[in-house]
Design a protein around this motif. Sequence first.
Motif, PDB file in Angstrom:
ATOM      1  N   LEU A 235       0.856  -1.181   0.000  1.00  0.00           N
ATOM      2  CA  LEU A 235       0.000   0.000   0.000  1.00  0.00           C
ATOM      3  C   LEU A 235       0.893   1.233   0.000  1.00  0.00           C
ATOM      4  N   PRO A 236       0.957   1.964  -1.105  1.00  0.00           N
ATOM      5  CA  PRO A 236       1.838   3.138  -1.162  1.00  0.00           C
ATOM      6  C   PRO A 236       1.252   4.319  -0.400  1.00  0.00           C
ATOM      7  N   LEU A 237       2.057   4.915   0.464  1.00  0.00           N
ATOM      8  CA  LEU A 237       1.709   6.164   1.127  1.00  0.00           C
ATOM      9  C   LEU A 237       2.586   7.265   0.541  1.00  0.00           C
ATOM     10  N   ARG A 238       2.519   8.437   1.124  1.00  0.00           N
ATOM     11  CA  ARG A 238       3.314   9.540   0.573  1.00  0.00           C
ATOM     12  C   ARG A 238       4.807   9.256   0.674  1.00  0.00           C
ATOM     13  N   GLN A 239       5.245   8.778   1.850  1.00  0.00           N
ATOM     14  CA  GLN A 239       6.664   8.559   2.049  1.00  0.00           C
ATOM     15  C   GLN A 239       6.994   7.127   2.459  1.00  0.00           C
ATOM     16  N   GLN A 240       5.996   6.294   2.635  1.00  0.00           N
ATOM     17  CA  GLN A 240       6.211   4.933   3.110  1.00  0.00           C
ATOM     18  C   GLN A 240       5.402   3.957   2.260  1.00  0.00           C
ATOM     19  N   VAL A 241       5.755   2.691   2.395  1.00  0.00           N
ATOM     20  CA  VAL A 241       4.990   1.615   1.780  1.00  0.00           C
ATOM     21  C   VAL A 241       4.632   0.620   2.872  1.00  0.00           C
ATOM     22  N   LEU A 242       3.348   0.343   3.034  1.00  0.00           N
ATOM     23  CA  LEU A 242       2.892  -0.631   4.017  1.00  0.00           C
ATOM     24  C   LEU A 242       2.698  -1.976   3.328  1.00  0.00           C
ATOM     25  N   ARG A 243       3.064  -3.027   4.017  1.00  0.00           N
ATOM     26  CA  ARG A 243       2.937  -4.377   3.457  1.00  0.00           C
ATOM     27  C   ARG A 243       1.817  -5.131   4.148  1.00  0.00           C
ATOM     28  N   GLY A 244       1.147  -5.957   3.374  1.00  0.00           N
ATOM     29  CA  GLY A 244       0.042  -6.721   3.932  1.00  0.00           C
ATOM     30  C   GLY A 244      -0.238  -7.960   3.101  1.00  0.00           C
ATOM     31  N   HIS A 245      -1.281  -8.671   3.492  1.00  0.00           N
ATOM     32  CA  HIS A 245      -1.738  -9.829   2.716  1.00  0.00           C
ATOM     33  C   HIS A 245      -3.251  -9.716   2.565  1.00  0.00           C
ATOM     34  N   ALA A 250     -14.449 -14.495  -4.393  1.00  0.00           N
ATOM     35  CA  ALA A 250     -15.027 -13.924  -5.612  1.00  0.00           C
ATOM     36  C   ALA A 250     -16.232 -13.068  -5.230  1.00  0.00           C
ATOM     37  N   ASP A 251     -16.319 -11.868  -5.763  1.00  0.00           N
ATOM     38  CA  ASP A 251     -17.420 -10.935  -5.478  1.00  0.00           C
ATOM     39  C   ASP A 251     -17.622 -10.763  -3.976  1.00  0.00           C
ATOM     40  N   PRO A 252     -16.648 -10.258  -3.257  1.00  0.00           N
ATOM     41  CA  PRO A 252     -16.752 -10.153  -1.795  1.00  0.00           C
ATOM     42  C   PRO A 252     -17.845  -9.181  -1.359  1.00  0.00           C
ATOM     43  N   ARG A 253     -18.585  -9.597  -0.340  1.00  0.00           N
ATOM     44  CA  ARG A 253     -19.602  -8.718   0.236  1.00  0.00           C
ATOM     45  C   ARG A 253     -19.109  -8.031   1.498  1.00  0.00           C
ATOM     46  N   GLY A 254     -18.078  -8.593   2.112  1.00  0.00           N
ATOM     47  CA  GLY A 254     -17.536  -8.011   3.333  1.00  0.00           C
ATOM     48  C   GLY A 254     -16.048  -8.273   3.438  1.00  0.00           C
ATOM     49  N   ILE A 255     -15.288  -7.268   3.876  1.00  0.00           N
ATOM     50  CA  ILE A 255     -13.841  -7.388   4.039  1.00  0.00           C
ATOM     51  C   ILE A 255     -13.475  -6.829   5.404  1.00  0.00           C
ATOM     52  N   VAL A 256     -12.604  -7.536   6.132  1.00  0.00           N
ATOM     53  CA  VAL A 256     -12.155  -7.095   7.451  1.00  0.00           C
ATOM     54  C   VAL A 256     -10.689  -6.702   7.370  1.00  0.00           C
ATOM     55  N   VAL A 257     -10.409  -5.463   7.802  1.00  0.00           N
ATOM     56  CA  VAL A 257      -9.034  -4.963   7.870  1.00  0.00           C
ATOM     57  C   VAL A 257      -8.525  -5.156   9.293  1.00  0.00           C
ATOM     58  N   PHE A 258      -7.352  -5.783   9.439  1.00  0.00           N
ATOM     59  CA  PHE A 258      -6.766  -6.044  10.752  1.00  0.00           C
ATOM     60  C   PHE A 258      -5.800  -4.918  11.121  1.00  0.00           C
ATOM     61  N   ALA A 259      -5.987  -4.365  12.318  1.00  0.00           N
ATOM     62  CA  ALA A 259      -5.146  -3.267  12.790  1.00  0.00           C
ATOM     63  C   ALA A 259      -4.468  -3.675  14.088  1.00  0.00           C
ATOM     64  N   HIS A 260      -3.143  -3.542  14.124  1.00  0.00           N
ATOM     65  CA  HIS A 260      -2.375  -3.862  15.328  1.00  0.00           C
ATOM     66  C   HIS A 260      -1.341  -2.771  15.526  1.00  0.00           C
ATOM     67  N   GLY A 261      -1.091  -2.434  16.779  1.00  0.00           N
ATOM     68  CA  GLY A 261      -0.185  -1.332  17.065  1.00  0.00           C
ATOM     69  C   GLY A 261       1.250  -1.585  16.683  1.00  0.00           C
ATOM     70  N   SER A 262       1.693  -2.827  16.758  1.00  0.00           N
ATOM     71  CA  SER A 262       3.078  -3.137  16.426  1.00  0.00           C
ATOM     72  C   SER A 262       3.197  -3.497  14.957  1.00  0.00           C
ATOM     73  N   GLY A 263       4.435  -3.596  14.470  1.00  0.00           N
ATOM     74  CA  GLY A 263       4.659  -4.023  13.098  1.00  0.00           C
ATOM     75  C   GLY A 263       4.486  -5.519  12.958  1.00  0.00           C
ATOM     76  N   SER A 264       4.635  -6.009  11.738  1.00  0.00           N
ATOM     77  CA  SER A 264       4.539  -7.441  11.418  1.00  0.00           C
ATOM     78  C   SER A 264       3.199  -8.034  11.812  1.00  0.00           C
ATOM     79  N   SER A 265       2.151  -7.222  11.767  1.00  0.00           N
ATOM     80  CA  SER A 265       0.828  -7.734  12.110  1.00  0.00           C
ATOM     81  C   SER A 265       0.392  -8.828  11.154  1.00  0.00           C
ATOM     82  N   ARG A 266       0.835  -8.737   9.906  1.00  0.00           N
ATOM     83  CA  ARG A 266       0.405  -9.748   8.932  1.00  0.00           C
ATOM     84  C   ARG A 266       1.013 -11.103   9.248  1.00  0.00           C
ATOM     85  N   HIS A 267       2.081 -11.141  10.053  1.00  0.00           N
ATOM     86  CA  HIS A 267       2.691 -12.400  10.447  1.00  0.00           C
ATOM     87  C   HIS A 267       2.196 -12.898  11.810  1.00  0.00           C
ATOM     88  N   SER A 268       1.380 -12.122  12.491  1.00  0.00           N
ATOM     89  CA  SER A 268       0.893 -12.517  13.810  1.00  0.00           C
ATOM     90  C   SER A 268       0.079 -13.800  13.711  1.00  0.00           C
TER      91      SER A 268
END
Length: 450
Positions: A235-245, A250-268
């Motif tokens: 995910l490109p930001l102005r000065q940073q790039v965030l990584r995720g998974h 197919a045709d999603p009706r709902g998506i959940v975004v996971f938010a964690h205060g520390s880094g490497s949340s996608r590996h938690s």
Amino acid sequence: MSPGTEVTFADRADAGRQLAQRLRHLRGQDVVVLGLPRGGVPVALEVARELRAPLDVIVVRKLGLPFQPEVAMGAIGEGGYEVLDRGLIARTGVTDRQLELVEARERAELQDRVRRFRPGREPADLTGRTAVIVDDGIATGATAAVACQAARHLGATRVLVAVPVGPAGLRRTDLGADDVVVVQTPDPFWSVGQHYRDFAPTTDDEVVRLVTAEPRVAPSPLATQRPGYDADVELPLRQQVLRGHLHLPADPRGIVVFAHGSGSSRHSSRNQYVARVLREAGLGTLLLDLLTPEEEQDRDNVFDVALLAGRVAAAVRWLRDRPDAAAARIGLFGASTGAAAALGAAADPGLQIAAVVSRGGRPDLAGPHLRHVTAPTLLVVGGADTQVLRLNQLAADQLGCVHELRVVPRATHLFEEPGALREVAHLARDWFSHYLLAGGTERSAPLGVA
């Protein structure tokens, strides 16, 4: 468990066949056989064949002291399971930062092994079933003990440990198992390998071949659906790039975004377990690192709710701009300070957040933003996490939206107790399914939660 007759096993397959004879009474029961990679899998294969039961692996990793890695200060297992020796950590002076670095490294290794040993397949569902954990032998029992607790954490109601050879006097209470079955218990016991004529190492490729060759329990219809998208993203930001998974049906009706205060949340491993439960319900998920590795070095960033909330909002806007996600309702799942970030983002009416769930979070840190949140919000806290529970109660009093505070009895802050994280995942699944998939409104609450 009684000492067995002295035998020498020709190889692991021979040992598995002899062990299987001791387990024939389990045939016809709702059993899943779990081999401990690597050497336990050839043994487990023979047990699974005899019991006509599905075969899978269960992966655990030791958390070694930073300055003495062979000494375990804890362990992690699949499904977000973690156990820590707090006494040893305190005595040896291991800092929170050192512990986090070891956890992050071992979680990454655990997930790599899971992907390697179970390529493209979901794990066997242990909920309400008997898990038979199999290795080629027991020496100290430390690995088997962690595997037992991890299996219970994943929903197994009964856990057995079964091995061809182990020390005399080994008790089920030593391992946290309901029963222990051992073919040979020599006294004195020196090593596992001396009881095999052929004890050649089992390779990763052999583990994959053995597990994938066996019939498995048919997956749920949702599990067999091909995802519309499943890949690492940036995910490109102005000065940073965030990584995720990102995983989208197919045709999603709902998506959940996971938010964690520390880094490497996608590996938690905890977040990944909850995400898997949500995906099985038909939801899309975005596991996201809100901080870059460089930003995480400054611990103040972990508590910078404005920064984290801005990152969550940026992720939501990024999803809205994707043609394959634009029509979906968006929910936010926050843990730790990520809960405050999720609620801070949800307070922005332009984002149109449909639901929020906080796991052991700090919603109080969202401060004045709480009264502007309109998305139905579920706060889940461990009953033994008394300080955080009190902070969640204070935050709940400030919410003007539909909200519930759910307490998981006897659970601590990390929901390490058997079945605790599973309860969190199921509560989140029901909440998000109602508000993202079933078209629930902010004036109604999902069945079984309100």
